[in-house]
Design a protein around this motif. Structure first.
Motif, PDB file in Angstrom:
ATOM      1  N   ARG A 158      -1.251 -35.175  17.899  1.00  0.00           N
ATOM      2  CA  ARG A 158      -1.896 -35.416  16.605  1.00  0.00           C
ATOM      3  C   ARG A 158      -1.589 -36.832  16.138  1.00  0.00           C
ATOM      4  O   ARG A 158      -0.671 -37.482  16.633  1.00  0.00           O
ATOM      5  CB  ARG A 158      -1.440 -34.391  15.568  1.00  0.00           C
ATOM      6  CG  ARG A 158       0.000 -34.573  15.116  1.00  0.00           C
ATOM      7  CD  ARG A 158       0.463 -33.372  14.284  1.00  0.00           C
ATOM      8  NE  ARG A 158       1.712 -33.627  13.624  1.00  0.00           N
ATOM      9  CZ  ARG A 158       2.908 -33.613  14.185  1.00  0.00           C
ATOM     10  NH1 ARG A 158       2.991 -33.398  15.483  1.00  0.00           N
ATOM     11  NH2 ARG A 158       4.008 -33.834  13.509  1.00  0.00           N
ATOM     12  N   GLY A 195       2.017 -39.826  11.225  1.00  0.00           N
ATOM     13  CA  GLY A 195       2.104 -39.542   9.799  1.00  0.00           C
ATOM     14  C   GLY A 195       2.204 -40.820   8.980  1.00  0.00           C
ATOM     15  O   GLY A 195       2.025 -41.935   9.486  1.00  0.00           O
ATOM     16  N   TRP A 247       6.335 -28.497   5.438  1.00  0.00           N
ATOM     17  CA  TRP A 247       5.149 -27.819   5.947  1.00  0.00           C
ATOM     18  C   TRP A 247       4.415 -28.675   6.970  1.00  0.00           C
ATOM     19  O   TRP A 247       3.945 -28.181   7.995  1.00  0.00           O
ATOM     20  CB  TRP A 247       4.226 -27.449   4.795  1.00  0.00           C
ATOM     21  CG  TRP A 247       2.830 -27.092   5.235  1.00  0.00           C
ATOM     22  CD1 TRP A 247       1.693 -27.771   4.999  1.00  0.00           C
ATOM     23  CD2 TRP A 247       2.462 -25.955   6.021  1.00  0.00           C
ATOM     24  NE1 TRP A 247       0.619 -27.143   5.565  1.00  0.00           N
ATOM     25  CE2 TRP A 247       1.056 -26.006   6.216  1.00  0.00           C
ATOM     26  CE3 TRP A 247       3.173 -24.895   6.587  1.00  0.00           C
ATOM     27  CZ2 TRP A 247       0.375 -25.061   6.926  1.00  0.00           C
ATOM     28  CZ3 TRP A 247       2.469 -23.939   7.306  1.00  0.00           C
ATOM     29  CH2 TRP A 247       1.101 -24.031   7.471  1.00  0.00           C
ATOM     30  N   ARG A 248       4.339 -29.987   6.688  1.00  0.00           N
ATOM     31  CA  ARG A 248       3.641 -30.883   7.609  1.00  0.00           C
ATOM     32  C   ARG A 248       4.348 -30.925   8.964  1.00  0.00           C
ATOM     33  O   ARG A 248       3.716 -31.035  10.011  1.00  0.00           O
ATOM     34  CB  ARG A 248       3.567 -32.277   6.999  1.00  0.00           C
ATOM     35  CG  ARG A 248       2.720 -33.262   7.790  1.00  0.00           C
ATOM     36  CD  ARG A 248       2.578 -34.556   7.028  1.00  0.00           C
ATOM     37  NE  ARG A 248       1.823 -34.384   5.806  1.00  0.00           N
ATOM     38  CZ  ARG A 248       1.731 -35.311   4.859  1.00  0.00           C
ATOM     39  NH1 ARG A 248       2.365 -36.463   4.999  1.00  0.00           N
ATOM     40  NH2 ARG A 248       1.028 -35.089   3.776  1.00  0.00           N
ATOM     41  N   ARG A 257       6.134 -30.287   0.964  1.00  0.00           N
ATOM     42  CA  ARG A 257       4.965 -30.769   1.700  1.00  0.00           C
ATOM     43  C   ARG A 257       5.362 -31.358   3.049  1.00  0.00           C
ATOM     44  O   ARG A 257       4.702 -31.135   4.059  1.00  0.00           O
ATOM     45  CB  ARG A 257       4.247 -31.816   0.859  1.00  0.00           C
ATOM     46  CG  ARG A 257       2.946 -32.319   1.485  1.00  0.00           C
ATOM     47  CD  ARG A 257       2.233 -33.279   0.547  1.00  0.00           C
ATOM     48  NE  ARG A 257       0.989 -33.734   1.102  1.00  0.00           N
ATOM     49  CZ  ARG A 257       0.167 -34.592   0.507  1.00  0.00           C
ATOM     50  NH1 ARG A 257       0.474 -35.059  -0.704  1.00  0.00           N
ATOM     51  NH2 ARG A 257      -0.963 -34.964   1.081  1.00  0.00           N
ATOM     52  N   GLY A 258       6.487 -32.104   3.054  1.00  0.00           N
ATOM     53  CA  GLY A 258       6.942 -32.681   4.309  1.00  0.00           C
ATOM     54  C   GLY A 258       7.400 -31.620   5.300  1.00  0.00           C
ATOM     55  O   GLY A 258       7.137 -31.706   6.500  1.00  0.00           O
ATOM     56  N   TRP A 299      -0.951 -30.330  19.268  1.00  0.00           N
ATOM     57  CA  TRP A 299       0.027 -30.554  18.197  1.00  0.00           C
ATOM     58  C   TRP A 299       0.820 -31.838  18.436  1.00  0.00           C
ATOM     59  O   TRP A 299       0.998 -32.649  17.536  1.00  0.00           O
ATOM     60  CB  TRP A 299       0.964 -29.352  18.114  1.00  0.00           C
ATOM     61  CG  TRP A 299       2.162 -29.584  17.244  1.00  0.00           C
ATOM     62  CD1 TRP A 299       2.166 -29.955  15.934  1.00  0.00           C
ATOM     63  CD2 TRP A 299       3.526 -29.480  17.643  1.00  0.00           C
ATOM     64  NE1 TRP A 299       3.462 -30.083  15.486  1.00  0.00           N
ATOM     65  CE2 TRP A 299       4.323 -29.795  16.509  1.00  0.00           C
ATOM     66  CE3 TRP A 299       4.159 -29.147  18.836  1.00  0.00           C
ATOM     67  CZ2 TRP A 299       5.697 -29.792  16.556  1.00  0.00           C
ATOM     68  CZ3 TRP A 299       5.536 -29.128  18.879  1.00  0.00           C
ATOM     69  CH2 TRP A 299       6.292 -29.454  17.747  1.00  0.00           C
ATOM     70  N   ARG A 346       3.973 -26.975  10.600  1.00  0.00           N
ATOM     71  CA  ARG A 346       2.709 -26.249  10.712  1.00  0.00           C
ATOM     72  C   ARG A 346       2.224 -26.130  12.147  1.00  0.00           C
ATOM     73  O   ARG A 346       1.549 -25.155  12.497  1.00  0.00           O
ATOM     74  CB  ARG A 346       1.646 -26.934   9.866  1.00  0.00           C
ATOM     75  CG  ARG A 346       1.340 -28.376  10.267  1.00  0.00           C
ATOM     76  CD  ARG A 346       0.391 -29.035   9.293  1.00  0.00           C
ATOM     77  NE  ARG A 346       0.156 -30.438   9.622  1.00  0.00           N
ATOM     78  CZ  ARG A 346      -0.570 -31.263   8.885  1.00  0.00           C
ATOM     79  NH1 ARG A 346      -1.132 -30.810   7.773  1.00  0.00           N
ATOM     80  NH2 ARG A 346      -0.740 -32.527   9.241  1.00  0.00           N
TER      81      ARG A 346
END
Length: 398
Positions: free
Chosen positions: A288, A291, A32-33, A29-30, A285, A36
């Motif tokens: 954003r 996190g 991909w985060r 998940r990390g 991007w 992406r």
């Protein structure tokens, strides 16, 4: 009294033995985060490139029925077939050239007369070359006397249904478009509801009119008997004079006719568009939101008391007795309010009255200690700290 600021950490909560740690191993998940954004940029760039290729690299626009045009609407394939058969194909764009090549052994192919003047149409109608008129050409009454349009029909594969040798040998062809009357002595082929889409009038010169020249284009030439019909009609003479509209004049660099936009290669605007899109996506991007909080081990553990002492030295160096006294009083009030059973929104009068009642001190003296003026010197600040410590101890242990 312990000099502490509101919200400070206690000494017993910041020891090396109690420090917490979190796993720093990467997770799916990390990963991909983190990736992406770049994946989205790559997909968008590829998408823009594909769209640009579709609109520029595979364009089918060209000059219809031009023997020098290899697009789907051009006639280069037919011209090459005729040359291979021994026919001399002359591409011309003026009536003067037609007159120069004129003769009984020639055939002139006319697909458009919109660029000709009335005088040029008259000169063209007086030539001796056999005429082949393809498509809805204006001035038909002067180039093909006696043949007039009667309507239109859809272009599709049709049978000739006539005795004209050129059509009989070719068989079915992609015909339609304009329909014409068939004068006496003429032959009509590929008929529709209101006339024929191919009319041939013998004579000197002979005239052949077709309602749609699409069967001669590169797109349709390989279908049905289109190639045979086109070669039978256009290649029955040693010389084919193919009349087309003049080429549009191009601006020449250095001539003074070219603008700055004319000098830019065609692919540059699309490249600029792709770079602009990529820049916008990267900006979104990078801009954003942050996190989740990452927990990591502190390299050095600082005791809370050292923080308080450091702040005190700063106040003393700057002689900020107002800030120091305000900090001491605010810290004392924040600890007394819950012990007095008051809410966090209690007014100063309520806090003073409750403190005086609990400690037995005079309310005026309590107010001067908790909300009084700023001490005039360091001795007054030390005395204030002592009084606040006394009030806090007496409230805690009545």
């Amino acid at each position: 009294m312990t000099l502490t600021a509101p919200g400070r950490a206690s000494d017993h909560t910041a020891g090396p033995g109690t420090a917490t740690s979190a796993s720093t191993s990467p997770t799916a998940r990390g990963l991909w985060r983190g990736a992406r954004g770049m994946v989205a940029v790559g997909v968008l760039v590829v998408l823009v490139a594909v769209i640009a290729a579709l609109f520029t690299g595979t364009s089918t626009e060209g000059r219809p029925l031009d023997p020098a045009d290899a697009s789907l609407t051009g006639g280069k394939a037919l011209a090459q077939l005729l040359r291979a058969r021994g026919v001399r194909v002359e591409r011309v764009s003026t009536v003067d050239d037609v007159v120069r090549l004129d003769g009984p052994a020639s055939r002139v192919l006319v697909t458009d007369t919109s660029f000709l003047s009335a005088d040029e149409v008259s000169r063209l109608s007086r030539t001796r070359a056999q005429r082949l008129i393809a498509g809805p050409v204006s001035d038909l009454d002067r180039l093909a006397p006696g043949i007039g349009p009667t309507g239109e029909t859809g272009s599709r594969s049709r049978e000739p249904q006539c005795a004209l040798p050129a059509a009989v040998r070719a068989g079915s062809a992609f015909m339609g478009g304009a329909l014409f009357t068939v004068p006496r002595g003429s032959t009509g082929c590929y008929p529709g509801s209101d006339g024929a889409s191919l009319v041939h009038t013998p004579g000197d010169p002979s005239v052949t009119v077709v309602g749609d020249g699409a069967f001669m284009t590169d797109r349709r030439l390989a279908e049905d008997g289109n190639a045979a019909l086109a070669m039978n009609l256009a290649g029955d003479r040693p010389v084919l004079i193919w009349l087309v509209a003049p080429d549009e004049p191009q601006a020449v660099p250095g001539s003074g006719e070219a603008s700055a936009a004319d000098l830019i290669p065609p692919g540059v605007p699309w490249a600029v568009v792709q770079l602009g899109v990529a820049l916008v996506v990267v900006a979104f991007w990078r801009g954003r939101r942050l996190g989740p909080v990452v927990v990591e081990r502190l390299p050095v553990v600082v005791r809370a008391a050292e923080t308080v002492e450091g702040r005190g030295r700063l106040y003393r160096a700057r002689r900020a007795r107002d800030r120091a006294s305000a900090t001491l009083r605010a810290a004392c009030v924040s600890r007394l309010v819950p012990r007095l059973g008051l809410s966090g929104e209690a007014a100063p009068d309520e806090i003073v009255a409750a403190t005086a009642l609990r400690t037995g001190h005079d309310a005026i003296w309590v107010r001067s200690v908790m909300y009084g003026p700023t001490p005039a010197d360091d001795a007054g600040l030390i005395a204030l700290a002592g009084h606040l410590d006394t009030l806090e101890r007496q409230v805690r242990e009545p």
